[in-house]
Design an enzyme around this catalytic site. Structure first.
Site, short mmCIF file in Angstrom:
data_model
loop_
_atom_site.label_atom_id
_atom_site.label_comp_id
_atom_site.label_asym_id
_atom_site.label_seq_id
_atom_site.Cartn_x
_atom_site.Cartn_y
_atom_site.Cartn_z
CB ALA A 239 -0.94 -0.16 1.25
CG ASP B 283 1.21 -5.81 -3.23
OD1 ASP B 283 1.84 -4.78 -2.76
OD2 ASP B 283 1.13 -5.64 -4.75
CB SER B 284 -0.69 -3.12 -0.03
OG SER B 284 -0.83 -1.97 1.27
CB ALA B 285 -3.62 0.07 -2.22
CG HIS C 299 2.73 -3.25 4.30
ND1 HIS C 299 1.53 -3.80 4.46
CD2 HIS C 299 2.53 -2.29 3.44
CE1 HIS C 299 0.54 -3.37 3.71
NE2 HIS C 299 1.23 -2.65 2.69
#
Length: 335
Positions: free
Chosen positions: A2, A177-179, A307
């Site tokens: 993100a 991944d993430s966002a 992350h």
């Protein structure tokens, strides 16, 4: 991924303030600045690269325009010597909805390797970014990309046969991944009338969710050096990407806030979680909510990493965990 926090060891230069645009009103240091007049500044943190792939991977890659009006395009990764038809993985990059590109070198390397190791066709979607295009623009781009793939499955054009002839359209997965994981989840919730496509599952890597109340990992998680996501950065990304006036309990940010995840009826789910990520508790809470709805969810926790480790950290431990993640993804899509 993100987000990216600027690591001074990387030697990135952020440039001088553009005084002609007025005061800076929002900022994630070294990553994005928003000026009073609406001007958006994004320092070139990660190199963008062409679609060329190392020959030893045995993967062909090419950029394909999906919709000219919104500049929607995708980078396709196709194993060169497939044994039969290959599953289709539609992938969305991270960047807090505000930065990132399918052409970023870190994603190009990760996805070309994943296509090779997992024996899958990967379509890496380059969607519109906030704050110029707030949510749901990224979700709409994701949906439009899937609908374009559906059209190719029905009556594909000759210039797309280089990948479509090798594709098992009945074995599609949405991933990110993430966002990008948030986008994959929300696109899955919007899908209907997919035939001949068939969504077999979603792969959510460190999905970027939030909420007004803080979780324990948001408040107390130990952050690795050069962490890819901090709590202040997370809050800023949500302010820049959610509809104006919405708070972090909006369903797009906090899918469990109102008692439902809107996960749809679209196959299984794999959630990849980092145990040194501030999002760890939100990811675990999301998995529990999915399971309570009677849906099949597999979760894997990667120890000792934070992350976006799989695209932003080259330590020996991160490389080992990345190999584990690729093996987990391969097993999930081929089960």
């Amino acid at each position: 991924m993100a987000t990216i926090s600027l690591d001074p060891r990387l030697g990135f230069q952020t440039g001088k303030t553009h005084h002609q645009h007025g005061a800076v009103i929002e900022e994630v240091e070294g990553i994005i600045k928003i000026y009073k007049d609406g001007y958006v500044e994004r320092p070139p943190l990660v190199p963008t690269v062409s679609s060329a792939v190392s020959p030893e991977l045995g993967v062909a890659a090419k950029d394909v325009v999906i919709e000219k009006f919104t500049n929607l395009w995708a980078r396709f990764y196709v194993p060169s010597r497939p044994a039969g038809k290959l599953p289709l993985v539609v992938y969305f990059h991270g960047g807090g909805f505000c930065v990132g590109s399918a052409a970023w070198s870190c994603y190009h390397d990760f996805l070309s390797n994943l296509a090779s190791k997992a024996s899958a066709i990967i379509v890496s979607v380059n969607y519109r970014l906030a704050p110029e295009n707030r949510l749901p623009a990224a979700y709409e781009d994701g949906l439009n990309a899937v609908m374009w793939l559906k059209q190719q499955a029905i009556s594909g054009s000759q210039d797309q046969i280089w990948w479509s002839s090798r594709c098992n359209f009945s074995g599609m997965f949405l991933a990110g991944d993430s966002a990008g994981a948030n986008i994959a989840h929300n696109v899955a919730a919007r899908l209907s009338s997919l035939r001949p496509l068939c969504l077999k599952g979603t792969i959510l890597i460190q999905p970027f969710f939030g909420g007004e109340s803080r979780t324990e990992s948001e408040k107390n998680a130990f952050q690795p050096d050069g962490s890819a996501l901090t709590l202040p950065a997370s809050d800023t990304y949500w302010r820049l990407s959610l509809p104006v006036g919405a708070n972090r309990d909006h369903n797009w940010c906090n899918p469990v806030a109102k008692g439902g995840t809107k996960a749809g009826e679209f196959g299984a789910m794999l959630v990849c979680i980092s145990d040194m990520d501030i999002l760890k508790d939100r990811n675990l809470e999301f998995c529990s909510a999915i399971a309570r709805e009677g849906k099949r969810v597999e979760k894997v926790i990667y120890r000792g990493v934070g992350h976006a480790f799989q695209v932003l950290n080259n330590s020996q431990l991160s490389q080992a965990r990345k190999c584990e993640m690729m093996n987990d993804i391969k097993a999930f899509i081929h089960q």
